[in-house]
Design an enzyme around this catalytic site. Structure first.
Site, PDB file in Angstrom:
ATOM      1  N   GLU A 157      63.616  72.786   8.213  1.00 41.88           N
ATOM      2  CA  GLU A 157      64.772  72.778   7.314  1.00 41.88           C
ATOM      3  C   GLU A 157      64.666  73.934   6.329  1.00 41.88           C
ATOM      4  O   GLU A 157      63.576  74.250   5.849  1.00 41.88           O
ATOM      5  CB  GLU A 157      64.817  71.449   6.566  1.00 41.88           C
ATOM      6  CG  GLU A 157      65.941  71.321   5.549  1.00 41.88           C
ATOM      7  CD  GLU A 157      65.831  70.037   4.748  1.00 41.88           C
ATOM      8  OE1 GLU A 157      66.301  70.031   3.593  1.00 41.88           O
ATOM      9  OE2 GLU A 157      65.260  69.048   5.258  1.00 41.88           O
TER      10      GLU A 157
ATOM     11  N   ARG B  52      68.070  62.190  -1.682  1.00 45.13           N
ATOM     12  CA  ARG B  52      67.727  63.240  -2.637  1.00 45.13           C
ATOM     13  C   ARG B  52      66.425  62.843  -3.307  1.00 45.13           C
ATOM     14  O   ARG B  52      65.989  61.694  -3.234  1.00 45.13           O
ATOM     15  CB  ARG B  52      68.823  63.429  -3.700  1.00 45.13           C
ATOM     16  CG  ARG B  52      70.189  63.834  -3.209  1.00 45.13           C
ATOM     17  CD  ARG B  52      70.216  65.059  -2.317  1.00 45.13           C
ATOM     18  NE  ARG B  52      69.780  66.302  -2.922  1.00 45.13           N
ATOM     19  CZ  ARG B  52      70.590  67.283  -3.351  1.00 45.13           C
ATOM     20  NH1 ARG B  52      71.894  67.137  -3.259  1.00 45.13           N
ATOM     21  NH2 ARG B  52      70.106  68.400  -3.846  1.00 45.13           N
TER      22      ARG B  52
ATOM     23  N   LYS C 114      73.842  65.466   2.880  1.00 42.85           N
ATOM     24  CA  LYS C 114      73.592  64.860   1.575  1.00 42.85           C
ATOM     25  C   LYS C 114      74.954  64.560   0.951  1.00 42.85           C
ATOM     26  O   LYS C 114      75.692  65.479   0.599  1.00 42.85           O
ATOM     27  CB  LYS C 114      72.792  65.804   0.673  1.00 42.85           C
ATOM     28  CG  LYS C 114      71.360  66.045   1.147  1.00 42.85           C
ATOM     29  CD  LYS C 114      70.660  67.079   0.274  1.00 42.85           C
ATOM     30  CE  LYS C 114      69.186  67.215   0.633  1.00 42.85           C
ATOM     31  NZ  LYS C 114      68.525  68.305  -0.127  1.00 42.85           N
TER      32      LYS C 114
ATOM     33  N   GLU D  46      59.218  61.744  -3.854  1.00 38.90           N
ATOM     34  CA  GLU D  46      59.675  61.146  -2.605  1.00 38.90           C
ATOM     35  C   GLU D  46      58.599  60.303  -1.931  1.00 38.90           C
ATOM     36  O   GLU D  46      58.743  59.919  -0.770  1.00 38.90           O
ATOM     37  CB  GLU D  46      60.194  62.234  -1.670  1.00 38.90           C
ATOM     38  CG  GLU D  46      61.385  62.969  -2.273  1.00 38.90           C
ATOM     39  CD  GLU D  46      61.965  64.037  -1.367  1.00 38.90           C
ATOM     40  OE1 GLU D  46      61.426  64.241  -0.257  1.00 38.90           O
ATOM     41  OE2 GLU D  46      62.951  64.675  -1.760  1.00 38.90           O
TER      42      GLU D  46
ATOM     43  N   ASP E 209      70.373  73.120   4.965  1.00 42.49           N
ATOM     44  CA  ASP E 209      70.606  72.270   3.787  1.00 42.49           C
ATOM     45  C   ASP E 209      71.284  73.097   2.710  1.00 42.49           C
ATOM     46  O   ASP E 209      72.497  73.075   2.557  1.00 42.49           O
ATOM     47  CB  ASP E 209      69.282  71.685   3.313  1.00 42.49           C
ATOM     48  CG  ASP E 209      69.405  70.904   2.001  1.00 42.49           C
ATOM     49  OD1 ASP E 209      70.528  70.548   1.614  1.00 42.49           O
ATOM     50  OD2 ASP E 209      68.369  70.661   1.351  1.00 42.49           O
TER      51      ASP E 209
ATOM     52  N   ASP F  11      60.260  71.089   5.656  1.00 39.71           N
ATOM     53  CA  ASP F  11      61.353  71.562   4.801  1.00 39.71           C
ATOM     54  C   ASP F  11      60.773  72.664   3.939  1.00 39.71           C
ATOM     55  O   ASP F  11      60.018  72.406   3.000  1.00 39.71           O
ATOM     56  CB  ASP F  11      61.912  70.438   3.932  1.00 39.71           C
ATOM     57  CG  ASP F  11      62.977  70.936   2.948  1.00 39.71           C
ATOM     58  OD1 ASP F  11      63.358  72.128   3.029  1.00 39.71           O
ATOM     59  OD2 ASP F  11      63.426  70.147   2.108  1.00 39.71           O
TER      60      ASP F  11
ATOM     61  N   LYS G  80      66.334  61.304   6.892  1.00 43.15           N
ATOM     62  CA  LYS G  80      65.264  61.829   6.038  1.00 43.15           C
ATOM     63  C   LYS G  80      65.354  61.072   4.720  1.00 43.15           C
ATOM     64  O   LYS G  80      66.276  61.291   3.939  1.00 43.15           O
ATOM     65  CB  LYS G  80      65.478  63.329   5.832  1.00 43.15           C
ATOM     66  CG  LYS G  80      64.487  63.999   4.912  1.00 43.15           C
ATOM     67  CD  LYS G  80      64.859  65.463   4.732  1.00 43.15           C
ATOM     68  CE  LYS G  80      63.983  66.103   3.679  1.00 43.15           C
ATOM     69  NZ  LYS G  80      64.427  67.481   3.364  1.00 43.15           N
TER      70      LYS G  80
END
Length: 427
Positions: free
Chosen positions: A285, A366, A337, A205, A312, A242, A388
């Site tokens: 998260e 994702r 998502k 990411e 999530d 997260d 995000k």
């Protein structure tokens, strides 16, 4: 109004070099809408099924030719002649054609690619950008970004147990300023990591993955970078985490291997509460495992008034599961998502339920992404006020940020940037 005349899917590669589904939906006017779907690394067990071929001779079993064939055959046949602006009917047709609870027959990756491509085609047909087509007219909020600058857990090969350490530029006056703030902190952090002898390679990411001893050390490193970049931690910039706790929840304990800890739900709640007491953390998260609803209740009761607690893995963008969570009083925010639930209509239904129940929503990417920037438009269309979508590197992440820059420019005076007001549900 034009009708659908063709639906064509193909196998493309995502940001990790794994196959995914891309779909083109053609209308009789000559308009074409295109969408590509993402894929996750740490996934909730109740997510809609991503259909993979399982043929070890191709892409180590990760091919998606079966999903592509479903689109090019039975889905195409079912949609030809339909009105692309009737999104609810299109999606209901897809769900009925699949006939399973988890989209396991056609594959959520097949269904979602078609669902989003239809919406894009319809938006083009009526001459509106996607965010206006889905979100209507009037003022709109640009989202406050959660920028993942340090990676751990399933997103990195280091000793950090928490999966993502993020910055949120709440003090900015516009999205453009927020993006600049994040970029300056990111590059400052890179120099600090290099000076301290840590790797500056980036993960899936776009964040760094330094081999730090404790989760707290990652937060300290981010605060140092924030300060050196000329911003004030706690005022200009807040921290979001997260935990991805399902990844290290085993036998009723939270195993923080990097710190040699095995904590009960109550102990892990206190661990997180201590971090929040000591650092400017505004959002957590997956603070508890998707299997530990009692733990979620403990965490929500302790921190829910002052910290955003985002579900999530526990909700997987599923309206029915979210409704049960709201009833039981767990979390106060929904991570969105689109590939977890697998259709645009169901995604919008989940966001609407969260909003009506006083929960915030965070639009999310994702770890396996494409150049598709749909979630940027969705974040604005739904006015969820938070997004995000990774760090300040990798073009698959920047595609979303750059689309938000364009949207802010197009909206002009009709655009606002909420900053701290994105957390309207906190005291």
């Amino acid at each position: 109004m034009s009708s659908i005349v063709d639906v064509i899917a193909r196998e493309i590669l995502d940001s990790r070099g794994n196959p995914t589904v891309e779909c083109d939906v053609w209308l009789d006017s000559g308009v074409m809408g295109r969408a590509a779907v993402p894929s996750g690394a740490s996934t909730g067990e109740k997510e809609a099924l991503e259909l993979r071929d399982g043929d070890a001779r191709r892409y180590l079993g990760k091919g998606v030719l079966k999903a592509v064939e479903h689109v090019n055959n039975e889905i195409c046949e079912a949609l030809i002649g339909l009105d692309p602006t009737d999104q609810a009917y299109i999606d209901q047709t897809l769900l009925e054609l699949d006939g399973t609870d988890n989209k396991g027959s056609l594959g959520a990756n097949a269904i979602l690619a078609v669902s989003v491509a239809v919406a894009k085609a319809a938006a083009l047909e009526v001459g509106l950008p996607l965010y206006r087509y889905l979100g209507g007219s009037g003022p709109m909020s640009l989202p406050v970004p959660m920028m993942n600058v340090i990676n751990g857990g399933a997103h990195a090969n280091n000793t950090l147990d928490i999966q993502e350490f993020m910055i949120m530029p709440v003090g900015a006056r516009s999205f453009r300023e927020a993006l600049r703030c994040g970029a300056e902190i990111f590059h400052t952090l890179k120099k600090i990591c290099a000076d301290k002898g840590y790797s500056t390679a980036v993960g899936d990411e776009g964040g760094f993955a330094p081999n730090l001893a404790r989760n707290e050390d990652a937060i300290k490193l981010i605060l140092e970078a924030t300060d050196k970049a000329g911003y004030v931690p706690g005022e200009d910039v807040l921290i979001a985490l997260d935990c991805a706790s399902s990844e290290f929840y085993k036998d009723g304990k939270y195993h923080l291997a990097g710190e040699n800890l095995a904590l009960s739900s109550e102990e892990f709640t206190n661990y997180l509460a201590t971090l929040c007491d000591n650092y400017p953390i505004i959002s957590i998260e997956d603070g508890m495992s998707e299997h530990d609803w009692a733990g979620w209740k403990l965490l929500t009761d302790k921190l829910g008034d002052k910290v955003q607690l985002v579900g999530d893995d526990v909700f997987v963008t599923n309206p029915a599961i979210l409704a049960e969570g709201i009833k039981q009083g767990i979390c106060n925010s929904l991570l969105v998502k689109i590939n977890q639930i697998g259709s645009l209509s169901e995604t919008l239904k989940a966001v609407d339920l969260a909003k009506r129940s006083g929960y915030t929503s965070v639009m999310s990417h994702r770890s396996g992404e494409t150049e598709d920037s749909t979630i940027a438009d969705l974040a604005v269309a739904t006015n969820c006020m938070q997004i995000k979508t990774g760090s300040l590197s990798r073009s698959d992440r920047m595609a979303k940020y750059n689309q938000l820059l364009r949207i802010e420019e197009e909206l002009g005076s009709a655009a606002s940037y909420p900053g701290r007001a994105a957390f309207y549900h906190l005291k």
